[in-house]
Scaffold this active site. Structure first.
Site, PDB file in Angstrom:
ATOM      1  CB  CYS A  99      -0.948  -0.008   1.198  1.00 35.03           C
ATOM      2  SG  CYS A  99      -0.150   0.319   2.790  1.00 35.03           S
TER       3      CYS A  99
ATOM      4  CB  CYS B  35       3.458  -0.176   3.484  1.00 35.02           C
ATOM      5  SG  CYS B  35       2.617  -0.878   4.923  1.00 35.02           S
TER       6      CYS B  35
ATOM      7  CB  CYS C 221      -1.115  -3.459   2.382  1.00 38.12           C
ATOM      8  SG  CYS C 221       0.666  -3.239   2.547  1.00 38.12           S
TER       9      CYS C 221
ATOM     10  CB  CYS D 142       0.257  -2.691   6.844  1.00 33.61           C
ATOM     11  SG  CYS D 142      -0.942  -2.072   5.623  1.00 33.61           S
TER      12      CYS D 142
ATOM     13  CG  ASP E  43      -8.453 -10.217  66.501  1.00 32.56           C
ATOM     14  OD1 ASP E  43      -7.840 -10.347  65.420  1.00 32.56           O
ATOM     15  OD2 ASP E  43      -7.962 -10.499  67.607  1.00 32.56           O
TER      16      ASP E  43
END
Length: 531
Positions: free
Chosen positions: A21, A24, A113, A116, A348
């Site tokens: 793509c 990228c 792509c 990616c 307690d």
């Protein structure tokens, strides 16, 4: 001005041809301009295709009209001879050159792509951003800014490594080099694109230091097995972890990719990586607020109320506890998922806590509401106090995680005062107990009491009774006021616990003594601040 140089042309052409793509491609060209990645996807594709038309002998540049910081630079240095092209067996494949613009256009028309897997395509566009924001709004969190985190499938690192080897060879053919660290990280580019969109849609700024986190987890089942070959090649990198569903974590895969030899990698994985059929999917969109901490002091007026839920062998012994009476109202108002209760010591079930109360803190995990005014906290305190006659709280306030440490600091050096109603088997007169008032800094050796031996280690602990003051009642009863070192077992100091606490009231009076009632009158910890 952000630029693509003529030396980037072979990379653009190569990656477009192999199904990568535009965003990228910018990453592999080491373009560091955030604004460029935010351009519409189709516009970027068009610009890259036009860039391929402009091949000239002299270096030319294509300019995006964006003012931004300088791009990352490709290091210009001589490289060793590039990898030989291999046509099969997962090695570097010969990529046909683009002879005309139509070839580039046709080959670049890839839906998803191959690097990616769609992360920098549809999954950072407006529709997906709206989907994330709808999830945020429906969760009903209170926030004024946010931090965004993303979890990517580990196989993306494998695909990126394959693409880098491809580009690395092409750069080597040009006498240039491309270090893997110079490539813009996928996660970084994704945040560059999505942060402004989320900010605009949510109406608040992104801030990496804030409490509110929006996180997205991506997966790509189609390619899940792509990193499995690394476990055979680099077994030392993949070890089972208790909190991990799979050994193929992103960090394990990255470690293996750093270790594996290039020729071994190319035997097992195609280069360039194959184009997938489908996009990544967002398997999880979550919101989370960091914990909020509330502190105060509580009084306990009941002799039939434990501090925390009393459950033995899965069976509840008493219906409520101090912890629950306080936390149920805080949980409701802060809309938290859960809580963690802590305090300066504990009493307690049959011991009251009087005076100015015992300091406590409650961690509220993942609260939806986090902003409260002083008046609202005062109202919340009143709600808690009106809900039960067994406890009361005071000085209720929001505190930081760091401030809670003050409650525990030097805990055993602190002092506590008690009032104990004591019975003796032999008759006593006032003068028989008067000497106790003169006893100062009495040192005790306390072996772990029998009643707590099931949950505390067997040990002998040295404790100090700082002062005592007796108050005669009748021949068999007197009240003793004590100021002691924190952590002293008062009941055992009275009756001796079958000789496990020495000395004790029984041995000092030379008769059998037992405790009928015990009250905590003060816990001398100067925290939280008095309101």
């Amino acid at each position: 001005m952000s630029l693509l140089a003529e030396k980037d042309r072979p990379i653009v052409e190569l990656l477009l041809n192999t199904g990568t793509c535009p965003r990228c491609i910018l990453r592999f060209c080491c373009v560091g301009s955030q604004a460029l990645y935010r351009h519409p996807y189709q516009d970027l594709l068009k610009v890259l295709k036009e860039f391929l038309k402009n091949s000239q002998e002299k270096e030319e540049t294509v300019c995006f009209d964006i003012v931004d910081p300088p791009c990352k630079r490709i290091r210009l240095e001589d490289t060793e001879e590039g990898l030989d092209d291999v046509n099969h067996n997962g090695a570097l494949q010969q990529i046909p050159s683009v002879n005309d613009e139509n070839t580039a256009v046709e080959n670049s028309a890839v839906k998803v792509c191959n690097v990616c897997l769609g992360i920098l395509q549809e999954l950072c566009e407006v529709d997906f951003v709206k989907k994330v924001c709808q999830k945020v709004h429906s969760a009903d969190y209170q926030f004024t800014s946010f931090v965004f985190s993303v979890s990517l499938p580990p196989q993306l690192s494998v695909r990126e490594h394959a693409a880098w080897l491809l580009v690395k060879q092409e750069m080597g053919n040009l006498g240039l080099s491309l270090a893997k660290d110079d490539i813009v990280q996928l996660k970084e580019a994704y945040k560059w694109i999505i942060h402004p969109q989320l900010s605009e849609e949510l109406g608040v700024p992104a801030d990496g230091k804030v409490l509110f986190e929006v996180s997205v987890v991506f997966a790509h089942p189609e390619t899940d097995e792509e990193c499995h070959f690394l476990a055979t090649a680099c077994p030392d990198c993949f070890k089972p972890a208790k909190n991990k569903q799979s050994i193929f974590t992103r960090m394990a895969v990255i470690k293996a990719l750093e270790k594996i030899k290039e020729e071994d990698f190319l035997k097992h994985f195609p280069c360039p990586p194959r184009s997938p059929k489908g996009l990544c999917v967002a398997v999880e969109i979550q919101c989370n607020n960091s914990a909020v901490f509330v502190a105060g002091r509580y009084n306990k007026y009941s002799r039939n109320l434990p501090q925390t839920p009393w459950i033995i062998d899965g069976e509840r012994k008493l219906e409520s506890s101090v912890e629950e009476l306080i936390s149920e109202h805080l949980m409701a108002e802060f809309k938290a998922d859960s809580f963690n209760f802590s305090s300066s010591g504990r009493e307690d079930v049959d011991v009251r806590t009087l005076g100015n109360g015992r300091p406590f803190a409650i961690e509220l995990v993942n609260p939806r509401r986090i902003h409260f005014t002083a008046e609202e906290m005062k109202g919340l305190q009143q709600t808690i106090n009106n809900s039960s006659d067994k406890i009361q709280v005071r000085d209720l306030q929001l505190v930081t995680r760091e401030a809670i440490g003050r409650m525990k600091e030097g805990e055993e050096e602190k002092t506590k005062t008690y009032s104990a109603l004591i019975w003796t088997d032999k008759a006593i007169q006032k003068e028989d107990i008067a000497f106790l008032d003169a006893v100062k800094e009495l040192k005790l050796d306390q072996k772990t009491p029998l009643r707590v031996l099931h949950r505390r280690a067997l040990a002998v602990r040295c404790r100090i009774i700082h002062t005592m003051k007796s108050e005669y009642i009748d021949e068999h009863h007197f009240r003793l006021h004590l100021k002691t070192q924190a952590g002293t077992y008062i009941k055992e100091f009275v009756h001796g616990d079958f000789g496990r606490t020495k000395p004790n009231i029984g041995s000092l009076l030379n008769r059998t003594a037992d405790i009928l009632e015990l009250d905590v009158e003060s816990v001398d910890v100067d925290w939280p601040p008095t309101l």
